[in-house]
Each structure stands twice: as C-alpha cells, then as structure tokens.
Design a protein around this motif. Structure first.
Motif, PDB file in Angstrom:
ATOM      1  N   TYR A 303      -4.373  33.848 -50.181  1.00  0.00           N
ATOM      2  CA  TYR A 303      -3.390  33.163 -49.141  1.00  0.00           C
ATOM      3  C   TYR A 303      -1.768  33.910 -49.369  1.00  0.00           C
ATOM      4  O   TYR A 303      -1.481  34.327 -50.306  1.00  0.00           O
ATOM      5  N   LEU A 304      -1.537  34.235 -48.022  1.00  0.00           N
ATOM      6  CA  LEU A 304      -0.201  35.060 -47.909  1.00  0.00           C
ATOM      7  C   LEU A 304       0.834  34.233 -47.000  1.00  0.00           C
ATOM      8  O   LEU A 304       0.503  33.524 -46.203  1.00  0.00           O
ATOM      9  N   VAL A 305       2.130  34.592 -47.355  1.00  0.00           N
ATOM     10  CA  VAL A 305       3.091  34.072 -46.445  1.00  0.00           C
ATOM     11  C   VAL A 305       4.102  35.340 -46.006  1.00  0.00           C
ATOM     12  O   VAL A 305       4.047  36.242 -46.735  1.00  0.00           O
ATOM     13  N   ALA A 306       4.734  35.173 -45.027  1.00  0.00           N
ATOM     14  CA  ALA A 306       5.529  36.111 -44.423  1.00  0.00           C
ATOM     15  C   ALA A 306       6.678  36.507 -45.270  1.00  0.00           C
ATOM     16  O   ALA A 306       7.365  35.867 -46.287  1.00  0.00           O
ATOM     17  N   ASN A 307       6.819  38.036 -45.329  1.00  0.00           N
ATOM     18  CA  ASN A 307       7.878  38.422 -46.161  1.00  0.00           C
ATOM     19  C   ASN A 307       9.160  38.708 -45.432  1.00  0.00           C
ATOM     20  O   ASN A 307       9.206  39.189 -44.425  1.00  0.00           O
ATOM     21  N   GLU A 308      10.016  37.653 -45.495  1.00  0.00           N
ATOM     22  CA  GLU A 308      11.305  37.506 -44.935  1.00  0.00           C
ATOM     23  C   GLU A 308      12.108  38.664 -44.779  1.00  0.00           C
ATOM     24  O   GLU A 308      12.930  38.728 -44.132  1.00  0.00           O
ATOM     25  N   ASN A 309      12.017  39.507 -45.896  1.00  0.00           N
ATOM     26  CA  ASN A 309      12.786  40.863 -46.150  1.00  0.00           C
ATOM     27  C   ASN A 309      12.017  41.866 -45.366  1.00  0.00           C
ATOM     28  O   ASN A 309      12.197  43.110 -46.159  1.00  0.00           O
ATOM     29  N   PHE A 310      10.875  41.890 -45.047  1.00  0.00           N
ATOM     30  CA  PHE A 310      10.133  43.205 -44.537  1.00  0.00           C
ATOM     31  C   PHE A 310      11.178  43.886 -43.768  1.00  0.00           C
ATOM     32  O   PHE A 310      11.759  43.899 -42.869  1.00  0.00           O
ATOM     33  N   TRP A 311      11.050  45.420 -44.277  1.00  0.00           N
ATOM     34  CA  TRP A 311      12.082  46.348 -43.657  1.00  0.00           C
ATOM     35  C   TRP A 311      11.989  46.623 -42.111  1.00  0.00           C
ATOM     36  O   TRP A 311      12.900  46.990 -41.495  1.00  0.00           O
ATOM     37  N   LEU A 312      10.811  46.375 -41.553  1.00  0.00           N
ATOM     38  CA  LEU A 312      10.571  46.240 -40.248  1.00  0.00           C
ATOM     39  C   LEU A 312      11.068  45.016 -39.260  1.00  0.00           C
ATOM     40  O   LEU A 312      10.751  44.841 -38.115  1.00  0.00           O
TER      41      LEU A 312
END
Length: 654
Positions: A303-312
């Motif tokens: 189970y995964l959640v969005a990375n708020e700090n993803f570089w793109l």
C-alpha cells in the motif's frame, strides 16, 4: 560529428521508422545447415586500440540504405510490428471525461506465488518484486532517450571524454529520500562500493558484473587491496562525480554502469550480509520515487501514498495499492473492475478479446523467453565464468544443444497458448536494439525437427527400440528441465517443450521449482556448480545496455548458461575496444557475436513479444511501459505513473 554520435542521431530515425532497419530478408540468410562454426573475421581484432577511429560517412546510415525496405513477412520482426500496431501505447487519449481530484488506484499482478519482498534497489533480484517496488525506488539519476541511451533530463547531467576515459556527472536537481534526507551523488558512490564489496555476492547480490568491474579501482576494492574505488572521484559538495573506466566503449552511454543511488545514511553502518533481510528492505523500504510505502502485507500486497515532495511534482492520485492475483482469476478480476491496471499475459487474451470496461496498451518488449543449458557457473572468488569441459558436461555437445533448438516449435506455442501475440525469436539481440540486430540470421525461429534428428544421430544419441534416444555410450539419457512453477500456463509450456523433444526421441523430466524462492537463487545467486538440472527457461530483460558482455561475458554472473570459450571471449572483448566507436565496425561485431551465439547455442532464444497492460477506462495518461528510467520527451515522464489521473470514483465493470 563523431561517428558514434551519428549513430545515436540515426538511431532516432530508426525508432521513428518503427524498427524498419534490420528487417530485409529478401536474399539468402546465413542460417547454415552445416555445423562448422562461422569464421571469426578481422573485425574482432582491432589493429591498434590507440589509433584514432577514422571519421567518415557511412556507418549506420550506409547500413540503413543497404537494408531498408519492405519487411519480409517471413521475418519474426514483421509479425511483432504488426502486433504492436494493433494497440495504442498510452491509455485514455480518447477519454473526454473530467479527471477527479486524487483517488486511489488498484493494480493487480498476476502470479501464483507470493512476492519475495526484497524492496532494495541494490539487492533486488526478482522481477516480480520490482512490480511492487518500482513506484517507490526512484530509479536512475539519468533520463532515458528514445534510443535507450542516458539522457540529460534527469536529476543529473553528464559529459564524457574519450581521451581520459571518463564520464563526469553533475547533479542539477535537489532531491530527497522519503525520510527527508538529501540525496546526493555520494549515494551513487556508496551503491558502487556496496556492489563491489567482497561480501556482496555472498549476501545475495547479483550486480557485481563486467560493467562494475570496468571502473578503475573497483577490482582492487573488491579484493581488499584498497579502501576506496579510485576511479570514483566525488566533489566536496557531492554534486559532481567523475568516473574513470578501464575500457571506454559506446555501451557506457546505454546505461553501461550502475546509475541508481543507495542511501548511505541508512545502510553505511549495517553489515552487508544483513541488507537483504533488514526491516528497511522488507518492512519499511524507502526510495525517492513518486510514491512512499504505507504498509506491506508480506507476499501479498503493498500500500502506497503519494510523495508530497516528489521532485517532478506530487502525483495526481493520492494513493495506490498493488496486489498479487492468482492467474486463474486475474482476467475475471479485471473484467469485474476489481483493478485499474494489470500486466496482461498474452495467454489471457481469449478471455477478453474486446473488453468494454478496459483497454489494452502495448509496446514492443525488450524482454524475451530463452532456454538456457547448464554448461558452467559463476565463481564469485575469481569473478569469472567457469565452463565445464564439453566432453564431460551432460549438455556439452553443441550438436545436442542445436538439435534441441531446432526441435522446439515456438510458432505453434505462440499460435495456441499466446493467441499469436508472440513470435519466434531469431537472435539473442532483441528488436529493442534494431541497429545491432543481424537481419540475415534465421536462428532457431524455424521449426526443423528433421535437422534435429540428423544432428542427434551424428552426435551419437541414437534411437533405441523403445523410441527413446540413448547417450553416446548407450546409456539411458533423460534431460532434466527445471521449470518455474506458475499455474496452468507454466504446465502447458513445459508439456509443449517435453512433447517437442519427445518427437525427436529425447526424454525430458520436468522438475518443478518455485522460481523466486528456488530457481532464481540457484541460477543467479548460487556461485557454485549446479548439477541438479540440465536446462531451464525464463524471461530475460535485455534492458537499455545492448553490450552482450552483461549477459554473456566471461566475468558476468548474469551469464546464466555459464558458457565461455576462447573464441567467444575474443569477440566479446571487442565491445570494450576503442574501435567500437566506429559504427560500421560495431555493427559487424554485433553480427559476429549473434552468429557465434547461434552456433554454440548456450541458450536458445525462444520468443519475442509485446508487453501488454490492461487499463480500466477511468485511467488516463498511463504509458506502456509503466516503469522505465525518466523519459526525455519534453514532459519528463517517469513511465507515466506520477501523471496518471482518474476520471471516476470507482473502476468500471464489464
């Protein structure tokens, strides 16, 4: 413009022309019926590696002009391209519905065994695990161009200098690991140090290979003769890294060295033998990709959640989950809207040839199935392939191996189990590298049981009164075939192979093994002679780097058959020479290698394929393939996964 640079530019044209190069087989093919090995030409023996490669027109352009034309319908590539043309490569282009905010995406992975769960970028070995870890890991620091070379749109750019045999990398983006710690090129240096560590292979690592050994000082570090890898020179701010190579060849530009960072701040003080089973690998893994791990159900789901700090930029969807789905119920689960995305096995196509709630997206795959013989092993102590004496190895007679290649009927299997969505392979170099594919080689694509019978008779495997062949000494001869257990499909494929060989008088004993738990460790990670099976088959991903030293080299643990001899080693050495920058010479060398691989037959390439993904109609912007290095396409897409959006709250049902 350098000739190899011309090769890169012209390769773009090749891809735009949908792989038309290397397809003309209107003339005679070099598929010899005699068993004399092809002559090794001067092409593999450069006069002087220190000489400047002559700059002149020709190269791939001349090669294209000579071979470009209508594709012969008898060539396997013709059908592959026809298959690819039936399906789009991006989902949702015709979906005019407004996307919703956020949402949860469910992905199914069809498999009848649990995933291993090694979610660690350096120690990951099973392809199944990467289905679950790929949205998390982040991948290469470089983007990927349309011709699979390293691009300049990733978190780092690069330049190269042939005179100094170096590549200089500059980090241009501020990126953070999921725990908030800055990612630097020091983490890439650490990855190389771990891979080159003396205990890496014993700890389950499979990446200490020819590519890594080509870095100056890596072997000394591996042997304990140095405390650091001298060919890795890192700046004080860890934003610039210069790598010096022993052999400087064009394949380096095709991701010909390790380009994925490994977080030093987490692993530096943990003994290397603990990395694979550590909680940071099995329970709470991190990366720098678009999604972060929320929780793992071992062997079943992630189970995964969005990375708020993803570089793109933050992914459009809020969360996603990835689940193992039994292969016998996977097609129905997709039809009933239980999942949004599922990698689609071509043998499932009959259950949903024209689905209404989902669509197929497809791409010509750089993966293929291959049958490999047990001819030796990788010795981690010497980092080299140890091949057994052909007269002593059970599968040592080249005539026996070639007979098995001719006896295998890949076309029949493709038309039955795979519904015509795979094609027999003619070469060990797949269509994803069309400029290097030998267009004259028919290989074992054509079923030829008559030739198989002739070869077996010639080699002394004579037919007995009971209809089975004995070995040359008159003893019972049974080929032990290690099969990765995987439901009905695996059984059908194994039985098909067993029957093909029975048709020419060869007995085959099927040895069922769990692929990830038994077969993969035995083949890739054992580091010891294997004597419990004779042949096995698996899916091989050729990847971005076409240099055959990666999968067939004398110092590569990815050389699954464990085959090497002086002649093959001479050819393989050419790929690391300065002469390889001459595109004419390099193309000829690739052809030479393919001819020798076909003759010696350490493995039998079985089928090329398209990769298919089933995508629910509420999903838009998903590309096939989903997980590739960052694409250099103006949009900086990472396989499309962080750009995926949903246009409805729930998946549609059939």
């Amino acid at each position: 413009m350098k000739r190899f640079e011309k090769l890169l530019v012209l390769s773009l044209l090749i891809m735009a022309l949908v792989l038309l190069v290397a397809c003309n087989r209107g003339g005679e093919t070099t598929d010899p019926v005699d068993e004399d090995p092809p002559e090794v030409e001067d092409i593999v023996q450069p006069e002087d590696d220190d000489d400047e490669v002559e700059e002149e027109d020709g190269g791939l352009a001349a090669y294209m002009e000579e071979h470009l034309g209508e594709i012969d319908p008898d060539h396997p590539l013709y059908n592959l391209l026809q298959l690819q043309a039936r399906f789009p490569s991006v989902a949702g282009r015709n979906n005019t519905n407004e996307p919703i905010d956020g949402g949860h995406l469910r992905m199914g992975v069809g498999n009848d065994s649990p995933f291993v769960g090694i979610f660690n970028q350096v120690f990951l070995a099973a392809g199944m695990d990467d289905n679950f870890y790929a949205p998390v890991r982040g991948g290469s620091i470089f983007s990927q161009t349309p011709i699979r070379t390293m691009g300049q749109a990733g978190i780092a750019t690069w330049t190269y200098d042939r005179d100094s045999r170096t590549i200089t990398i500059t980090q241009v983006e501020d990126v953070y690991w999921h725990d908030g710690h800055p990612l630097t090129l020091g983490d890439l240096v650490f990855a190389h140090e771990v891979i080159a560590s003396p205990g890496f292979s014993a700890a389950g690592g499979i990446r200490w290979n020819t590519d890594q050994q080509n870095i100056v000082g890596a072997m000394e570090f591996h042997n304990g003769e140095a405390d650091y890898i001298s060919g890795l020179v890192l700046s004080e701010d860890e934003r610039t890294l210069t790598i010096e190579f022993i052999d400087f060849h064009p394949a380096l530009m095709y991701f010909g060295f390790w380009t994925e960072p490994y977080p030093r701040h987490i692993w530096e003080d943990i003994p290397i033998e603990e990395h694979s089973d550590h909680a940071m690998t099995r329970e709470t893994p991190i990366g720098w990709g678009p999604f972060m791990v929320e929780r793992i159900v071992p062997g079943e789901a992630v189970y995964l959640v969005a990375n708020e700090n993803f570089w793109l930029g933050r992914p459009y969807i809020d969360s996603m989950s990835i689940h193992i789905v039994a292969t016998d119920i996977a097609p129905m689960a997709m039809l009933e809207g239980e999942f949004d995305i599922m990698g689609w096995r071509t043998q499932w196509f009959e259950y949903a040839p024209e689905p209404t709630n989902f669509m197929y997206i497809a791409d010509a795959s750089n993966s293929f199935t291959i049958l490999t013989f047990n001819l030796g092993y990788f010795d981690p102590e010497t980092s080299s392939i140890i091949s057994w004496d052909p007269e002593e190895a059970r599968m040592g007679d080249v005539r026996l191996r070639r007979a098995i290649g001719y006896a295998y009927n890949g076309l029949e299997l493709s038309n039955t189990l795979f519904h015509g969505l795979r094609v027999p392979a003619s070469s060990i170099i797949p269509p994803g590298h069309p400029g290097f594919l030998d267009p004259t080689l028919g290989g074992f694509a054509d079923h030829n049981p008559e030739r198989a019978m002739e070869l077996l008779d010639e080699a002394g495997f004579l037919m007995g009164d009971d209809g089975w062949r004995t070995d040359p000494d008159g003893n019972e001869f049974i080929i032990r075939y290690a099969v990765g257990a995987g439901g009905t499909d695996a059984e059908i494929m194994a039985n098909h192979f067993q029957q093909n060989l029975a048709d020419v008088g060869l007995q085959v004993e099927l040895m069922w093994m769990d692929f990830d738990a038994e077969l993969l460790p035995n083949v890739l990670l054992g580091g010891y002679p294997r004597d419990n099976f004779d042949v096995t088959s698996f899916m091989w991903g050729a990847g971005a780097n076409p240099n055959p030293n990666t999968f067939s080299g004398p110092n590569s643990n990815m050389n699954i058959p464990g085959f090497m001899n002086e002649r093959m080693e001479t050819v393989l050495a050419g790929f690391g020479s300065d002469q390889a920058w001459d595109s004419d010479w390099l193309i000829a060398l690739y052809h030479e290698f393919q001819q020798l691989y076909y003759y010696y037959a350490p493995g039998i390439p079985q089928q090329w394929m398209i990769s298919m993904i089933a995508v629910n109609n509420r999903v838009i912007n998903l590309e096939n393939p989903m997980y590739t290095p960052l694409r250099e396409d103006g949009l900086r897409t990472s396989g499309g996964i962080h750009r995926v959006r949903l246009t409805a709250e729930h998946a549609y049902r059939q």
